[in-house]
Design a protein around this motif. Structure first.
Motif, mmCIF file in Angstrom:
data_model
loop_
_atom_site.group_PDB
_atom_site.id
_atom_site.type_symbol
_atom_site.label_atom_id
_atom_site.label_comp_id
_atom_site.label_asym_id
_atom_site.label_seq_id
_atom_site.Cartn_x
_atom_site.Cartn_y
_atom_site.Cartn_z
ATOM 1 N N CYS A 2 0.841 -1.191 0.000
ATOM 2 C CA CYS A 2 0.000 0.000 0.000
ATOM 3 C C CYS A 2 0.879 1.244 0.000
ATOM 4 O O CYS A 2 1.955 1.255 0.580
ATOM 5 C CB CYS A 2 -0.883 0.025 1.241
ATOM 6 S SG CYS A 2 -2.073 -1.321 1.285
ATOM 7 N N GLY A 3 0.400 2.277 -0.638
ATOM 8 C CA GLY A 3 1.100 3.548 -0.645
ATOM 9 C C GLY A 3 1.554 3.947 -2.037
ATOM 10 O O GLY A 3 1.632 3.119 -2.949
ATOM 11 N N ASP A 4 1.826 5.231 -2.174
ATOM 12 C CA ASP A 4 2.313 5.782 -3.431
ATOM 13 C C ASP A 4 3.611 6.538 -3.183
ATOM 14 O O ASP A 4 3.788 7.657 -3.643
ATOM 15 C CB ASP A 4 1.272 6.752 -4.025
ATOM 16 C CG ASP A 4 0.107 6.021 -4.645
ATOM 17 O OD1 ASP A 4 0.325 4.937 -5.205
ATOM 18 O OD2 ASP A 4 -1.020 6.535 -4.554
ATOM 19 N N ASP A 31 -7.496 4.173 1.867
ATOM 20 C CA ASP A 31 -8.051 4.711 3.101
ATOM 21 C C ASP A 31 -8.853 3.639 3.856
ATOM 22 O O ASP A 31 -9.567 3.937 4.794
ATOM 23 C CB ASP A 31 -8.891 5.962 2.856
ATOM 24 C CG ASP A 31 -10.070 5.712 1.930
ATOM 25 O OD1 ASP A 31 -10.318 4.552 1.562
ATOM 26 O OD2 ASP A 31 -10.747 6.688 1.576
ATOM 27 N N ASP A 32 -8.704 2.388 3.426
ATOM 28 C CA ASP A 32 -9.374 1.267 4.087
ATOM 29 C C ASP A 32 -8.343 0.306 4.682
ATOM 30 O O ASP A 32 -8.460 -0.910 4.578
ATOM 31 C CB ASP A 32 -10.292 0.534 3.116
ATOM 32 C CG ASP A 32 -9.564 -0.023 1.903
ATOM 33 O OD1 ASP A 32 -8.422 0.412 1.634
ATOM 34 O OD2 ASP A 32 -10.125 -0.899 1.228
ATOM 35 N N VAL A 33 -7.349 0.886 5.334
ATOM 36 C CA VAL A 33 -6.228 0.097 5.854
ATOM 37 C C VAL A 33 -6.698 -0.973 6.835
ATOM 38 O O VAL A 33 -6.199 -2.103 6.813
ATOM 39 C CB VAL A 33 -5.174 1.021 6.488
ATOM 40 C CG1 VAL A 33 -4.070 0.222 7.160
ATOM 41 C CG2 VAL A 33 -4.583 1.939 5.422
ATOM 42 N N PHE A 34 -7.665 -0.656 7.675
ATOM 43 C CA PHE A 34 -8.154 -1.637 8.642
ATOM 44 C C PHE A 34 -8.661 -2.894 7.932
ATOM 45 O O PHE A 34 -8.374 -4.020 8.343
ATOM 46 C CB PHE A 34 -9.244 -1.030 9.530
ATOM 47 C CG PHE A 34 -9.762 -1.977 10.570
ATOM 48 C CD1 PHE A 34 -8.955 -2.400 11.613
ATOM 49 C CD2 PHE A 34 -11.052 -2.469 10.499
ATOM 50 C CE1 PHE A 34 -9.419 -3.284 12.569
ATOM 51 C CE2 PHE A 34 -11.535 -3.354 11.451
ATOM 52 C CZ PHE A 34 -10.712 -3.759 12.487
ATOM 53 N N GLU A 35 -9.397 -2.719 6.849
ATOM 54 C CA GLU A 35 -9.909 -3.867 6.094
ATOM 55 C C GLU A 35 -8.773 -4.667 5.468
ATOM 56 O O GLU A 35 -8.808 -5.903 5.439
ATOM 57 C CB GLU A 35 -10.891 -3.396 5.012
ATOM 58 C CG GLU A 35 -12.145 -2.756 5.553
ATOM 59 C CD GLU A 35 -12.924 -3.667 6.491
ATOM 60 O OE1 GLU A 35 -13.044 -4.878 6.208
ATOM 61 O OE2 GLU A 35 -13.424 -3.174 7.516
ATOM 62 N N ILE A 36 -7.779 -3.975 4.972
ATOM 63 C CA ILE A 36 -6.622 -4.657 4.378
ATOM 64 C C ILE A 36 -5.880 -5.446 5.447
ATOM 65 O O ILE A 36 -5.517 -6.607 5.240
ATOM 66 C CB ILE A 36 -5.696 -3.647 3.680
ATOM 67 C CG1 ILE A 36 -6.404 -3.073 2.447
ATOM 68 C CG2 ILE A 36 -4.365 -4.300 3.294
ATOM 69 C CD1 ILE A 36 -5.715 -1.891 1.829
ATOM 70 N N LEU A 37 -5.665 -4.837 6.598
ATOM 71 C CA LEU A 37 -4.973 -5.530 7.682
ATOM 72 C C LEU A 37 -5.751 -6.769 8.120
ATOM 73 O O LEU A 37 -5.160 -7.831 8.343
ATOM 74 C CB LEU A 37 -4.752 -4.592 8.874
ATOM 75 C CG LEU A 37 -3.718 -3.489 8.670
ATOM 76 C CD1 LEU A 37 -3.742 -2.516 9.842
ATOM 77 C CD2 LEU A 37 -2.333 -4.061 8.467
#
Length: 146
Positions: A2-4, A31-37
């Motif tokens: 994630c990230g640019d 902006d959905d880092v919690f879901e990715i984690l």
């Protein structure tokens, strides 16, 4: 990933050169880092400098085992071999060994994640407020005695 960040293009080229681009997802800014984690098996933060990493604490708070650079900040959050592994950011073999240990052992992954869930509570806003209040009370008390 994630990230640019400034190395995004380099990493994409590297993945292609190493013929692993079909196994790496470059998700860009999210902006959905919690879901990715929550959908991950582990979290990895390999960097040369960190303060007290918020992203590492977020990963711990979702119950993930973590692989992180053995640097300031990270060593305050992860105990090597307990909540994950602390590695030399330049040692590719050490990083690979840590990844394989976590990837191949679901019981270890679960245990490390549970430990991180417990340990990250030390960094909760409520706990930090209590600690800061105690520090200020001690300073004020000792200052009045002078």
């Amino acid at each position: 990933m994630c990230g640019d960040g400034e190395q995004a293009d380099y990493l994409k080229r590297l993945a292609k050169e190493l013929n692993v681009e079909d196994r790496v997802i470059f998700a860009g800014f999210r902006d959905d880092v919690f879901e990715i984690l929550k959908s991950s098996d582990a979290y990895m933060l390999i960097s040369y400098r960190e303060g007290l990493s918020r992203s590492l604490m977020e990963a711990m708070a979702t119950g993930l085992p973590c692989i992180a650079s053995k640097i300031r900040g990270n060593v305050d959050l992860i105990e090597d071999g307990v909540g994950g592994y602390l590695v030399d950011p330049d040692d590719v073999d050490e990083i690979a060994i840590a990844i394989n240990k976590i990837a191949q052992d679901v019981i270890l992954r679960t245990k490390m994640g549970e430990i991180n869930l417990k340990n990250v509570k030390v960094c909760s806003i409520e706990n930090i407020k209590r600690q800061m209040k105690k520090i200020y009370e001690e300073v004020l008390t000792n200052g009045k005695q002078s």
